[in-house]
Design an enzyme around this catalytic site. Sequence first.
Site, PDB file in Angstrom:
ATOM      1  N   ASP A  89       0.854  -1.197   0.000  1.00 12.73           N
ATOM      2  CA  ASP A  89       0.000   0.000   0.000  1.00 12.73           C
ATOM      3  C   ASP A  89       0.887   1.242   0.000  1.00 12.73           C
ATOM      4  O   ASP A  89       1.898   1.306   0.702  1.00 12.73           O
ATOM      5  CB  ASP A  89      -0.915  -0.004   1.236  1.00 12.73           C
ATOM      6  CG  ASP A  89      -2.071   0.976   1.085  1.00 12.73           C
ATOM      7  OD1 ASP A  89      -3.222   0.521   0.955  1.00 12.73           O
ATOM      8  OD2 ASP A  89      -1.814   2.210   1.082  1.00 12.73           O
ATOM      9  N   ILE A  90       0.502   2.216  -0.773  1.00  8.78           N
ATOM     10  CA  ILE A  90       1.307   3.439  -0.915  1.00  8.78           C
ATOM     11  C   ILE A  90       1.258   4.299   0.356  1.00  8.78           C
ATOM     12  O   ILE A  90       2.165   5.106   0.598  1.00  8.78           O
ATOM     13  CB  ILE A  90       0.823   4.229  -2.161  1.00  8.78           C
ATOM     14  CG1 ILE A  90       1.935   5.087  -2.735  1.00  8.78           C
ATOM     15  CG2 ILE A  90      -0.427   5.031  -1.858  1.00  8.78           C
ATOM     16  CD1 ILE A  90       1.621   5.627  -4.119  1.00  8.78           C
ATOM     17  N   ASN A 100     -12.895  -3.156   2.523  1.00  6.01           N
ATOM     18  CA  ASN A 100     -13.844  -2.062   2.682  1.00  6.01           C
ATOM     19  C   ASN A 100     -14.837  -2.092   1.524  1.00  6.01           C
ATOM     20  O   ASN A 100     -14.437  -2.246   0.361  1.00  6.01           O
ATOM     21  CB  ASN A 100     -13.101  -0.721   2.700  1.00  6.01           C
ATOM     22  CG  ASN A 100     -12.221  -0.576   3.931  1.00  6.01           C
ATOM     23  OD1 ASN A 100     -12.622  -0.944   5.034  1.00  6.01           O
ATOM     24  ND2 ASN A 100     -11.013  -0.063   3.754  1.00  6.01           N
ATOM     25  N   GLY A 150     -15.289   3.465   3.709  1.00  5.81           N
ATOM     26  CA  GLY A 150     -14.088   4.160   3.237  1.00  5.81           C
ATOM     27  C   GLY A 150     -13.463   3.552   1.998  1.00  5.81           C
ATOM     28  O   GLY A 150     -12.273   3.783   1.732  1.00  5.81           O
ATOM     29  N   GLN A 151     -14.242   2.786   1.221  1.00  9.70           N
ATOM     30  CA  GLN A 151     -13.672   2.249  -0.024  1.00  9.70           C
ATOM     31  C   GLN A 151     -13.381   3.397  -0.985  1.00  9.70           C
ATOM     32  O   GLN A 151     -14.280   4.184  -1.310  1.00  9.70           O
ATOM     33  CB  GLN A 151     -14.637   1.253  -0.683  1.00  9.70           C
ATOM     34  CG  GLN A 151     -14.037   0.629  -1.946  1.00  9.70           C
ATOM     35  CD  GLN A 151     -14.961  -0.384  -2.622  1.00  9.70           C
ATOM     36  OE1 GLN A 151     -16.136  -0.525  -2.257  1.00  9.70           O
ATOM     37  NE2 GLN A 151     -14.430  -1.084  -3.606  1.00  9.70           N
ATOM     38  N   HIS A 185     -10.154  -5.310  -3.154  1.00 10.86           N
ATOM     39  CA  HIS A 185      -8.802  -5.540  -2.639  1.00 10.86           C
ATOM     40  C   HIS A 185      -8.887  -5.939  -1.184  1.00 10.86           C
ATOM     41  O   HIS A 185      -9.690  -5.388  -0.425  1.00 10.86           O
ATOM     42  CB  HIS A 185      -7.923  -4.299  -2.809  1.00 10.86           C
ATOM     43  CG  HIS A 185      -8.555  -3.020  -2.392  1.00 10.86           C
ATOM     44  ND1 HIS A 185      -9.520  -2.375  -3.143  1.00 10.86           N
ATOM     45  CD2 HIS A 185      -8.403  -2.280  -1.278  1.00 10.86           C
ATOM     46  CE1 HIS A 185      -9.908  -1.280  -2.522  1.00 10.86           C
ATOM     47  NE2 HIS A 185      -9.249  -1.202  -1.380  1.00 10.86           N
ATOM     48  N   HIS A 197      -6.917  -5.850   2.229  1.00  8.99           N
ATOM     49  CA  HIS A 197      -5.786  -5.269   2.951  1.00  8.99           C
ATOM     50  C   HIS A 197      -5.227  -6.352   3.872  1.00  8.99           C
ATOM     51  O   HIS A 197      -5.980  -6.936   4.676  1.00  8.99           O
ATOM     52  CB  HIS A 197      -6.249  -4.112   3.841  1.00  8.99           C
ATOM     53  CG  HIS A 197      -6.796  -2.921   3.120  1.00  8.99           C
ATOM     54  ND1 HIS A 197      -6.088  -1.752   2.945  1.00  8.99           N
ATOM     55  CD2 HIS A 197      -8.008  -2.706   2.531  1.00  8.99           C
ATOM     56  CE1 HIS A 197      -6.832  -0.863   2.306  1.00  8.99           C
ATOM     57  NE2 HIS A 197      -7.999  -1.419   2.041  1.00  8.99           N
TER      58      HIS A 197
HETATM   59  P1  AMP Z   1      -9.715   1.406   0.263  1.00  8.28           P
HETATM   60  O1  AMP Z   1      -9.801   2.713   1.009  1.00  8.28           O
HETATM   61  O2  AMP Z   1     -10.124   0.194   1.073  1.00  8.28           O
HETATM   62  O3  AMP Z   1     -10.426   1.464  -1.072  1.00  8.28           O
HETATM   63  O4  AMP Z   1      -8.161   1.165  -0.013  1.00  8.28           O
HETATM   64  C1  AMP Z   1      -7.486   1.725  -1.084  1.00  8.28           C
HETATM   65  C2  AMP Z   1      -6.034   1.676  -0.714  1.00  8.28           C
HETATM   66  O5  AMP Z   1      -5.270   1.867  -1.884  1.00  8.28           O
HETATM   67  C3  AMP Z   1      -5.586   2.752   0.283  1.00  8.28           C
HETATM   68  O6  AMP Z   1      -5.067   2.137   1.457  1.00  8.28           O
HETATM   69  C4  AMP Z   1      -4.541   3.530  -0.483  1.00  8.28           C
HETATM   70  O7  AMP Z   1      -3.476   3.963   0.334  1.00  8.28           O
HETATM   71  C5  AMP Z   1      -4.088   2.531  -1.525  1.00  8.28           C
HETATM   72  N1  AMP Z   1      -3.528   3.088  -2.743  1.00  8.28           N
HETATM   73  C6  AMP Z   1      -4.017   4.129  -3.468  1.00  8.28           C
HETATM   74  N2  AMP Z   1      -3.252   4.329  -4.559  1.00  8.28           N
HETATM   75  C7  AMP Z   1      -2.263   3.380  -4.506  1.00  8.28           C
HETATM   76  C8  AMP Z   1      -1.152   3.081  -5.349  1.00  8.28           C
HETATM   77  N3  AMP Z   1      -0.904   3.769  -6.471  1.00  8.28           N
HETATM   78  N4  AMP Z   1      -0.340   2.064  -4.986  1.00  8.28           N
HETATM   79  C9  AMP Z   1      -0.582   1.370  -3.858  1.00  8.28           C
HETATM   80  N5  AMP Z   1      -1.611   1.593  -3.023  1.00  8.28           N
HETATM   81  C10 AMP Z   1      -2.445   2.600  -3.348  1.00  8.28           C
END
Ligand code: AMP
Length: 113
Positions: free
Chosen positions: A29-30, A86, A92-93, A99, A101
């Site tokens: 995760d970024i 999520n 908070g999706q 995906h 986590h």
């Molecule tokens: P969600 O809020 O459950 O939809 O999770 C989306 C996740 O994607 C968040 O934890 C972000 O930090 C992560 N995210 C967004 N952009 C990227 C990216 N380019 N590379 C890796 N993770 C990312």
Amino acid sequence: MACLFCNILEKKVPATVVYEDEHALAFRDIRPVAPTHVLVIPKKHLAAVHDLDDVHAEAVGRLLVAARRVADQEGLTKDGYRLVINDGDAAGQTVHHIHVHVLGGRSLSWPPG
Ligand code: AMP
Ligand code: ZN
């Protein structure tokens, strides 16, 4: 398709990939919220849990097995870890490609915020 995670699958957006098999890809995760924070995604685009039906059962099962492998690979199995999906705005999706986590490396409180 303007899907961030499909773009990661297609290598149009860079990611730190930690696991890949025929059905799933896992990358860091970024914006990690735990010492280990990996996202596991199906290679076939699925937007959200609320879209799932019987036809997706195998893909979702494979996604969970991939998440388990990631957790093992990251050394999380002994102490324990959390898997989170999520679904929708209230949860908070933010990325509309399912995906999981994989969170670990610290104590995780319950209930989540
Ligand atoms: P969600 O809020 O459950 O939809 O999770 C989306 C996740 O994607 C968040 O934890 C972000 O930090 C992560 N995210 C967004 N952009 C990227 C990216 N380019 N590379 C890796 N993770 C990312
Ligand atoms: Zn996608």
